[in-house]
Design an enzyme around this catalytic site. Structure first.
Site, PDB file in Angstrom:
ATOM      1  N   ASP A  99      71.520  59.314  25.796  1.00  0.00           N
ATOM      2  CA  ASP A  99      70.697  58.462  24.957  1.00  0.00           C
ATOM      3  C   ASP A  99      69.308  59.082  24.964  1.00  0.00           C
ATOM      4  OD1 ASP A  99      69.827  55.937  23.724  1.00  0.00           O
ATOM      5  OD2 ASP A  99      71.578  55.073  24.728  1.00  0.00           O
ATOM      6  N   ASP A 201      67.858  56.396  20.000  1.00  0.00           N
ATOM      7  CA  ASP A 201      67.575  54.966  19.951  1.00  0.00           C
ATOM      8  C   ASP A 201      66.659  54.632  18.765  1.00  0.00           C
ATOM      9  OD1 ASP A 201      67.824  52.462  21.612  1.00  0.00           O
ATOM     10  OD2 ASP A 201      65.638  52.613  21.605  1.00  0.00           O
ATOM     11  N   GLU A 264      70.873  55.757  15.984  1.00  0.00           N
ATOM     12  CA  GLU A 264      71.102  54.302  15.953  1.00  0.00           C
ATOM     13  C   GLU A 264      70.303  53.724  14.786  1.00  0.00           C
ATOM     14  OE1 GLU A 264      70.488  50.166  18.462  1.00  0.00           O
ATOM     15  OE2 GLU A 264      68.947  51.691  18.430  1.00  0.00           O
ATOM     16  N   HIS A 325      76.337  47.966  23.598  1.00  0.00           N
ATOM     17  CA  HIS A 325      75.678  47.150  24.615  1.00  0.00           C
ATOM     18  C   HIS A 325      74.715  46.116  24.032  1.00  0.00           C
ATOM     19  CE1 HIS A 325      72.979  50.287  23.452  1.00  0.00           C
ATOM     20  NE2 HIS A 325      71.987  49.672  24.072  1.00  0.00           N
ATOM     21  N   ASP A 326      74.588  46.070  22.701  1.00  0.00           N
ATOM     22  CA  ASP A 326      73.700  45.101  22.056  1.00  0.00           C
ATOM     23  C   ASP A 326      74.453  44.055  21.249  1.00  0.00           C
ATOM     24  OD1 ASP A 326      71.391  46.527  22.903  1.00  0.00           O
ATOM     25  OD2 ASP A 326      71.563  47.879  21.177  1.00  0.00           O
TER      26      ASP A 326
HETATM   27  C1  GLC Z   1      68.090  49.816  20.947  1.00  0.00           C
HETATM   28  C2  GLC Z   1      68.934  49.693  22.187  1.00  0.00           C
HETATM   29  C3  GLC Z   1      68.634  48.372  22.831  1.00  0.00           C
HETATM   30  C4  GLC Z   1      67.186  48.366  23.234  1.00  0.00           C
HETATM   31  C5  GLC Z   1      66.278  48.643  22.044  1.00  0.00           C
HETATM   32  C6  GLC Z   1      64.898  49.021  22.475  1.00  0.00           C
HETATM   33  O1  GLC Z   1      68.428  48.898  19.972  1.00  0.00           O
HETATM   34  O2  GLC Z   1      70.274  49.869  21.869  1.00  0.00           O
HETATM   35  O3  GLC Z   1      69.451  48.136  23.931  1.00  0.00           O
HETATM   36  O4  GLC Z   1      66.838  47.140  23.800  1.00  0.00           O
HETATM   37  O5  GLC Z   1      66.746  49.746  21.280  1.00  0.00           O
HETATM   38  O6  GLC Z   1      64.881  50.290  23.042  1.00  0.00           O
END
Ligand code: GLC
Length: 530
Positions: A99, A201, A264, A325-326
């Site tokens: 990541d 991210d 992402e 994970h979100d």
């Molecule tokens: C992304 C991650 C998430 C995190 C956010 C801030 O969406 O997947 O888990 O809280 O970014 O970094």
């Protein structure tokens, strides 16, 4: 990029490292733990592992607040553990994807300490500092993704800094060339160590409106939603200049052979596909979360597949995600039976699938008692059902205490079904969801039709979603019953063949002629005869 490239043919598996395997009894998973479980990943059949952040971090957002991009957090181990992990992964033919969290650092990062130390510090402009509005309030109406204003007042220097997430996660200023160079060097640091790619991210957040204009109100906002939805994020993200940055990251990766850049991106399809970049100079795989966001309904899913296939630029490679994970686990969203059908869908669509750890053992809805809540978002905006803890609970390996995840006290409670539903038991059961995942992945590896073959829609009515996958002379029909009643799929006259796999794992080789019958909640892959 030929269709044999590993990230096109392969299956990606996401590990949330806090929850995979603890090796030292502190209740939190670590790198040595992941290394112990590599043979499991090989037996599952995946090609690549993406690990959520393992960098030095105060863990305000569980690693998405990075204090050193080139360090390993002691919770997860040491650089030596990392080197051993990557060596062991590569020795087994597994790729390792890290990541990368470029939008913001931790407020404990030395860069931010310098930046906030004075208005004239050389790193002042590495972050986003603004004077207050004339009324003394924040510079504009932007809201943090975790609720509350996105601007934090800094008493010492008399300005606000911007944070799209927690106030402990100040946003970097990606318009500053020094920031870009420092971050690209961090990428090279890991690429030099052999990392096979990055999941970047919130990549669509990197550049903000140059004038910091107010976001327009969202008329559809309901108070039951997260506060970020009060405004449309028109000026705070997805700016045209972001593509220049994505292209630069891509070029850094291209200094090395066969690396993958995954972004992402939570945006509507037509915006999402712009992240492939002009002439495919952007992300290899802008993550496609549409399956997570679309109702579990044949017509809508079929329409989504068609729209997505049509929107991807020429030569761009599709990808599909069912969980991360979100997001609520697929098993929690559509139930245990349909989770099997979802696995068949994910692993028979055209494009790279990403699996989320634990989905292959059918982890479902996990209740987190109030006193066990960990997620900072839930703590900021309690009671709206926003918590991401339920999808982050530990993996179940065996029937021992804490499912073999830890000898200590797990940082989040396990799904109470762990006593029966664990890797060891499910591996022995020829009809388990884990066996289904293994067989689906193996089939996909064996038949190019299922990975890189053409996608041809067949039917999308009521609960029935059916399509063909074709490569050379090979033709598969995938028939998915998204409902709880039996259905029969009528095929063109003369279409016959045999079943290759049912989600119930009990119809291997069954012949069919002209039609296939599906039980409630059943999915089938069938091979058509020439
Ligand atoms: C992304 C991650 C998430 C995190 C956010 C801030 O969406 O997947 O888990 O809280 O970014 O970094």
């Amino acid at each position: 990029m030929p269709e044999t490239t590993w990230w096109k043919r392969g299956v990606v598996y996401q590990i949330y490292p806090r929850s995979f395997q603890d090796s030292n009894g502190d209740g939190i998973g670590d790198l040595a733990g992941i290394r112990q479980r590599l043979d499991y990943l090989v037996s599952l059949g995946v090609d690549a592992v993406w690990i959520s952040p393992i960098y030095t971090s105060p863990m305000a957002d569980f690693g998405y607040d990075v204090a050193d991009y080139c360090g390993i957090d002691p919770i997860f181990g040491t650089m030596k553990d990392f080197d051993r992990l990557i060596e062991a992964a590569h020795a087994r033919g597994l790729k390792l994807i890290l990541d990368f969290v470029p939008n913001h650092t931790s407020d404990q990062h030395p860069w931010f300490a310098e930046s906030r130390s004075s208005r004239t510090n050389p790193k002042r402009d590495w972050y986003i500092w603004r004077d207050s509005a004339p009324d003394g309030g924040p510079p504009n109406n932007w809201i943090s993704n975790f609720g509350g204003p996105a601007w934090e007042w800094d008493e010492a220097t008399g300005q606000y800094y911007y944070h799209a997430f927690l106030k402990e996660q100040p946003d970097l200023n990606w318009r500053n060339p020094e920031v870009r160079q420092a971050m690209y060097d961090a990428l090279r640091f890991w690429l030099d160590r052999g990392v096979d790619g990055f999941r970047v991210d919130v990549i669509w957040h990197l550049i903000k409106d140059a004038e910091f204009r107010d976001n327009p109100p969202n008329v559809a906002y309901q108070p039951s939603q997260a506060e970020i939805n009060r405004f449309l994020q028109v000026h705070s993200a997805d700016q045209p200049e972001v593509h220049e940055v994505v292209g630069e990251m891509r070029r850094v990766l291209e200094e090395y052979p066969e690396r993958v850049l995954i972004g992402e991106i939570y945006l509507p399809l037509e915006r999402l596909v712009t992240y492939y970049g002009q002439d495919l100079s952007g992300a290899h795989l802008p993550f496609n979360f549409q399956l997570i966001q679309t109702a579990w309904n044949a017509r809508e899913i079929a329409a989504l597949i068609d729209e997505y296939e049509a929107a991807i630029p020429d030569g761009g490679w599709p990808n599909w995600v069912l969980g991360n994970h979100d997001q609520p686990r697929i098993g929690a969203r559509i139930g245990k039976q349909q989770a099997r059908v979802a696995a068949m869908l994910l692993l028979t669509l055209r494009g790279t699938p990403t699996l989320y750890y634990g989905d292959e053992i059918g982890i479902g809805k996990v209740e987190i008692p109030e006193d066990a809540v960990q997620d900072p978002w839930e703590k900021n905006e309690p009671g709206l059902g926003l918590s991401r803890d339920p999808e982050r609970t530990p993996m179940h390996w065996d029937g021992s205490a804490q499912g073999g995840f830890t000898t200590g006290r797990p940082w989040l409670p396990l799904d109470p079904t762990f006593t029966q539903c664990h890797v060891e038991a499910l591996s022995k059961d020829p009809t388990s969801i884990l066996t289904l995942y293994r067989r689906l992945i193996a089939l996909r590896r064996q038949h190019l039709a299922l990975s890189v073959g053409r996608y041809v829609p067949v039917e999308a009515q009521g609960d029935m979603l059916a399509y063909e996958r074709r490569h050379g002379s090979e033709r598969f029909v995938v028939a998915l019953n998204l409902g709880h009643r039996p259905h029969t799929l009528v095929l063109p006259v003369g279409a016959n063949g045999h079943v290759v796999l049912s989600t119930f794992l009990d119809r291997d080789d069954e012949p069919f002629d002209g039609q296939v019958s599906l039980r409630a909640d059943e999915g089938l892959i069938a091979l058509l005869q020439d």
